[in-house]
Design a protein around this motif. Sequence first.
Motif, PDB file in Angstrom:
ATOM      1  N   SER A  79     124.685 152.099  53.310  1.00 35.35           N
ATOM      2  CA  SER A  79     125.414 151.360  52.282  1.00 35.35           C
ATOM      3  C   SER A  79     124.461 150.785  51.237  1.00 35.35           C
ATOM      4  CB  SER A  79     126.224 150.223  52.915  1.00 35.35           C
ATOM      5  OG  SER A  79     126.864 149.452  51.924  1.00 35.35           O
ATOM      6  N   ALA A  80     124.877 150.882  49.969  1.00 40.68           N
ATOM      7  CA  ALA A  80     124.141 150.260  48.866  1.00 40.68           C
ATOM      8  C   ALA A  80     125.117 149.557  47.934  1.00 40.68           C
ATOM      9  CB  ALA A  80     123.334 151.309  48.104  1.00 40.68           C
ATOM     10  N   VAL A  81     126.206 149.045  48.509  1.00 39.39           N
ATOM     11  CA  VAL A  81     127.237 148.412  47.684  1.00 39.39           C
ATOM     12  C   VAL A  81     126.798 147.022  47.258  1.00 39.39           C
ATOM     13  CG1 VAL A  81     129.084 149.737  48.752  1.00 39.39           C
ATOM     14  CG2 VAL A  81     128.482 147.499  49.693  1.00 39.39           C
ATOM     15  N   ARG A  82     127.407 146.534  46.168  1.00 40.20           N
ATOM     16  CA  ARG A  82     127.203 145.180  45.691  1.00 40.20           C
ATOM     17  C   ARG A  82     128.552 144.626  45.275  1.00 40.20           C
ATOM     18  NH1 ARG A  82     123.244 144.618  47.969  1.00 40.20           N
ATOM     19  NH2 ARG A  82     121.127 144.299  47.246  1.00 40.20           N
ATOM     20  N   GLY A  83     128.724 143.328  45.408  1.00 42.67           N
ATOM     21  CA  GLY A  83     129.973 142.720  44.992  1.00 42.67           C
ATOM     22  C   GLY A  83     130.224 141.424  45.722  1.00 42.67           C
ATOM     23  N   GLY A  84     131.483 141.022  45.748  1.00 43.24           N
ATOM     24  CA  GLY A  84     131.881 139.800  46.416  1.00 43.24           C
ATOM     25  C   GLY A  84     132.269 140.039  47.861  1.00 43.24           C
ATOM     26  N   GLU A  85     132.937 139.081  48.445  1.00 42.11           N
ATOM     27  CA  GLU A  85     133.293 139.144  49.864  1.00 42.11           C
ATOM     28  C   GLU A  85     134.171 140.345  50.186  1.00 42.11           C
ATOM     29  OE1 GLU A  85     135.317 136.244  53.297  1.00 42.11           O
ATOM     30  OE2 GLU A  85     134.935 135.504  51.259  1.00 42.11           O
ATOM     31  N   ASP A 111     121.514 145.485  52.394  1.00 43.69           N
ATOM     32  CA  ASP A 111     120.756 144.231  52.378  1.00 43.69           C
ATOM     33  C   ASP A 111     119.731 144.271  51.245  1.00 43.69           C
ATOM     34  OD1 ASP A 111     122.089 143.039  54.555  1.00 43.69           O
ATOM     35  OD2 ASP A 111     120.913 144.228  55.956  1.00 43.69           O
ATOM     36  N   TYR A 112     118.517 144.859  51.515  1.00 41.80           N
ATOM     37  CA  TYR A 112     117.494 145.000  50.479  1.00 41.80           C
ATOM     38  C   TYR A 112     117.249 143.638  49.822  1.00 41.80           C
ATOM     39  CZ  TYR A 112     120.057 149.288  51.294  1.00 41.80           C
ATOM     40  OH  TYR A 112     120.746 150.316  51.903  1.00 41.80           O
ATOM     41  N   SER A 113     116.824 142.681  50.625  1.00 37.99           N
ATOM     42  CA  SER A 113     116.872 141.272  50.236  1.00 37.99           C
ATOM     43  C   SER A 113     115.757 140.500  50.926  1.00 37.99           C
ATOM     44  CB  SER A 113     118.227 140.691  50.673  1.00 37.99           C
ATOM     45  OG  SER A 113     118.315 140.667  52.093  1.00 37.99           O
ATOM     46  N   PRO A 114     115.645 139.188  50.638  1.00 40.25           N
ATOM     47  CA  PRO A 114     114.786 138.327  51.471  1.00 40.25           C
ATOM     48  C   PRO A 114     115.327 138.257  52.892  1.00 40.25           C
ATOM     49  CG  PRO A 114     115.380 137.239  49.402  1.00 40.25           C
ATOM     50  CD  PRO A 114     116.256 138.441  49.524  1.00 40.25           C
ATOM     51  N   ASP A 115     114.592 137.556  53.753  1.00 43.41           N
ATOM     52  CA  ASP A 115     114.986 137.445  55.161  1.00 43.41           C
ATOM     53  C   ASP A 115     116.083 136.389  55.315  1.00 43.41           C
ATOM     54  OD1 ASP A 115     115.250 137.385  57.868  1.00 43.41           O
ATOM     55  OD2 ASP A 115     113.219 136.666  58.287  1.00 43.41           O
ATOM     56  N   PHE A 116     117.322 136.842  55.207  1.00 40.42           N
ATOM     57  CA  PHE A 116     118.461 135.911  55.327  1.00 40.42           C
ATOM     58  C   PHE A 116     118.679 135.472  56.763  1.00 40.42           C
ATOM     59  CE2 PHE A 116     119.956 140.300  55.384  1.00 40.42           C
ATOM     60  CZ  PHE A 116     120.690 140.363  56.562  1.00 40.42           C
ATOM     61  N   PHE A 117     118.054 136.129  57.735  1.00 35.38           N
ATOM     62  CA  PHE A 117     118.222 135.748  59.139  1.00 35.38           C
ATOM     63  C   PHE A 117     117.641 134.355  59.406  1.00 35.38           C
ATOM     64  CE2 PHE A 117     118.409 140.392  59.333  1.00 35.38           C
ATOM     65  CZ  PHE A 117     119.526 140.589  60.137  1.00 35.38           C
ATOM     66  N   GLN A 118     116.673 133.932  58.606  1.00 37.59           N
ATOM     67  CA  GLN A 118     116.056 132.618  58.835  1.00 37.59           C
ATOM     68  C   GLN A 118     116.790 131.495  58.104  1.00 37.59           C
ATOM     69  OE1 GLN A 118     112.466 131.793  56.095  1.00 37.59           O
ATOM     70  NE2 GLN A 118     112.229 133.950  56.596  1.00 37.59           N
ATOM     71  N   LEU A 119     117.828 131.837  57.331  1.00 42.17           N
ATOM     72  CA  LEU A 119     118.551 130.826  56.567  1.00 42.17           C
ATOM     73  C   LEU A 119     119.680 130.227  57.397  1.00 42.17           C
ATOM     74  CD1 LEU A 119     118.950 132.599  53.100  1.00 42.17           C
ATOM     75  CD2 LEU A 119     117.036 131.215  53.935  1.00 42.17           C
ATOM     76  N   SER A 120     119.989 128.982  57.118  1.00 43.16           N
ATOM     77  CA  SER A 120     121.160 128.347  57.714  1.00 43.16           C
ATOM     78  C   SER A 120     122.380 128.673  56.864  1.00 43.16           C
ATOM     79  CB  SER A 120     120.974 126.835  57.784  1.00 43.16           C
ATOM     80  OG  SER A 120     119.824 126.502  58.526  1.00 43.16           O
ATOM     81  N   GLU A 121     123.542 128.686  57.488  1.00 40.58           N
ATOM     82  CA  GLU A 121     124.765 128.963  56.743  1.00 40.58           C
ATOM     83  C   GLU A 121     124.935 127.926  55.637  1.00 40.58           C
ATOM     84  OE1 GLU A 121     129.564 129.657  57.461  1.00 40.58           O
ATOM     85  OE2 GLU A 121     128.218 129.306  59.161  1.00 40.58           O
ATOM     86  N   GLY A 122     125.263 128.416  54.455  1.00 37.58           N
ATOM     87  CA  GLY A 122     125.472 127.540  53.322  1.00 37.58           C
ATOM     88  C   GLY A 122     124.272 127.395  52.414  1.00 37.58           C
ATOM     89  N   ASP A 128     124.825 134.574  52.721  1.00 35.24           N
ATOM     90  CA  ASP A 128     125.734 134.327  53.835  1.00 35.24           C
ATOM     91  C   ASP A 128     126.585 135.566  54.110  1.00 35.24           C
ATOM     92  OD1 ASP A 128     124.878 131.759  54.297  1.00 35.24           O
ATOM     93  OD2 ASP A 128     126.558 130.787  53.274  1.00 35.24           O
ATOM     94  N   LEU A 129     126.969 136.286  53.057  1.00 36.34           N
ATOM     95  CA  LEU A 129     127.762 137.506  53.230  1.00 36.34           C
ATOM     96  C   LEU A 129     126.967 138.554  53.994  1.00 36.34           C
ATOM     97  CD1 LEU A 129     129.380 137.832  49.662  1.00 36.34           C
ATOM     98  CD2 LEU A 129     130.179 136.502  51.629  1.00 36.34           C
ATOM     99  N   HIS A 130     125.684 138.678  53.671  1.00 29.30           N
ATOM    100  CA  HIS A 130     124.821 139.620  54.391  1.00 29.30           C
ATOM    101  C   HIS A 130     124.757 139.247  55.871  1.00 29.30           C
ATOM    102  CE1 HIS A 130     122.688 141.541  50.813  1.00 29.30           C
ATOM    103  NE2 HIS A 130     123.406 140.571  50.264  1.00 29.30           N
ATOM    104  N   ARG A 131     124.621 137.958  56.144  1.00 27.52           N
ATOM    105  CA  ARG A 131     124.476 137.527  57.537  1.00 27.52           C
ATOM    106  C   ARG A 131     125.757 137.795  58.326  1.00 27.52           C
ATOM    107  NH1 ARG A 131     120.861 134.411  60.537  1.00 27.52           N
ATOM    108  NH2 ARG A 131     121.507 134.670  62.685  1.00 27.52           N
ATOM    109  N   ARG A 132     126.913 137.592  57.702  1.00 27.39           N
ATOM    110  CA  ARG A 132     128.177 137.867  58.398  1.00 27.39           C
ATOM    111  C   ARG A 132     128.279 139.334  58.782  1.00 27.39           C
ATOM    112  NH1 ARG A 132     132.673 135.374  54.541  1.00 27.39           N
ATOM    113  NH2 ARG A 132     134.023 136.574  55.961  1.00 27.39           N
ATOM    114  N   VAL A 133     127.858 140.213  57.877  1.00 24.69           N
ATOM    115  CA  VAL A 133     127.883 141.646  58.190  1.00 24.69           C
ATOM    116  C   VAL A 133     126.867 141.959  59.283  1.00 24.69           C
ATOM    117  CG1 VAL A 133     127.446 143.963  57.264  1.00 24.69           C
ATOM    118  CG2 VAL A 133     128.713 142.286  55.903  1.00 24.69           C
ATOM    119  N   ALA A 134     125.670 141.404  59.180  1.00 26.44           N
ATOM    120  CA  ALA A 134     124.631 141.674  60.171  1.00 26.44           C
ATOM    121  C   ALA A 134     125.075 141.226  61.564  1.00 26.44           C
ATOM    122  CB  ALA A 134     123.336 140.973  59.776  1.00 26.44           C
ATOM    123  N   ASP A 135     125.712 140.059  61.658  1.00 27.99           N
ATOM    124  CA  ASP A 135     126.199 139.584  62.960  1.00 27.99           C
ATOM    125  C   ASP A 135     127.211 140.567  63.541  1.00 27.99           C
ATOM    126  OD1 ASP A 135     124.612 137.355  62.769  1.00 27.99           O
ATOM    127  OD2 ASP A 135     126.220 136.000  62.133  1.00 27.99           O
TER     128      ASP A 135
END
Length: 315
Positions: A79-85, A111-122, A128-135
């Motif tokens: 996947s290489a999509v971009r957009g909202g929820e 993803d193709y992003s910083p390490d969102f796994f180390q971020l807290s929700e919010g 946060d959208l990336h993390r929801r998909v990753a989970d």
Amino acid sequence: MDTEATHVLLVGGTGQFGHRLASALLFRPGIRLHVLVRPGTRPESLDGLADQGVTLVEGSLQDVRSLDSAVEGVDVVLSAVRGGEDVMVDGQLRLLDVARRHGVMRFIPSDYSPDFFQLSEGEDAQLDLHRRVADAVERSGVRHTFILCGAFMEVALSPLAHVFDLERGHVAYWGTGDESFDVTAMGDVARWVAQAVVDPRAEGRRLELVGDVVTVNEVSRLYEELTGRQLQRVCRGTVEDLRRHLARTSAPEGAAREGLMQPHLLLQLAGRGRLRSPANAEFTRLRPVTVREYLEAKVRPWLASRAEASFPAHP
């Protein structure tokens, strides 16, 4: 269908980064590329992909039946999509469910992003959208790879990132200017992904790949060295001021914006999302573009146009 090849379905292949992914996948031997295209997509937006041996499959992330048809017989869903929820979460989760039912060998979300796994929700609504998909991917049991690259070089060094406006000769930053950030050229990310889709070492990993690590001050000095032009620098505040700014602007409506406008550079300047364990050494075939090389190529047309303006042709 060629059973000797790895069949890859690329979703989001008509976007700016998706096109680079498609080209990189086409360059890899043993890959048969399928690209999901929305019904009614104008042929010119596909830039001749069909002529290069790509199988174009009509479908939509909102239409499960079309996804079933697109994923049938596919080994890897990329996947290489971009957009909202509705796209990043709802659409990709439909795609994940279809991939699970068809038993794909690998699922790679966008993803193709910083390490969102180390971020807290919010901390960042978009990531946060990336993390929801990753989970959901990790719970699904589908074999997968997450690709983390910091920020796209083409975005981080452009006005879209709200720090550099090099064409106008401006830079506005927080902190001291010596805070490091990770950037990678889109083409390099695409080539790394094309290698990872068929590499068993990438399976089940959060794969970190970095083109260059620099600071605002280093980029500014490089620009001034290459152009002989001094940047106008504005300090907007401390790193703490930046964190408060990001907390105010990280809202769902901001995450829903289409395109490549992302807070990935500012997030890193605030000390969050930096990549800790780059795996570049495992993928040695690719020497990534450095920021110096990127700026050299970027400023060359500006210098040429300035030279022409200084020495107009005689009538």
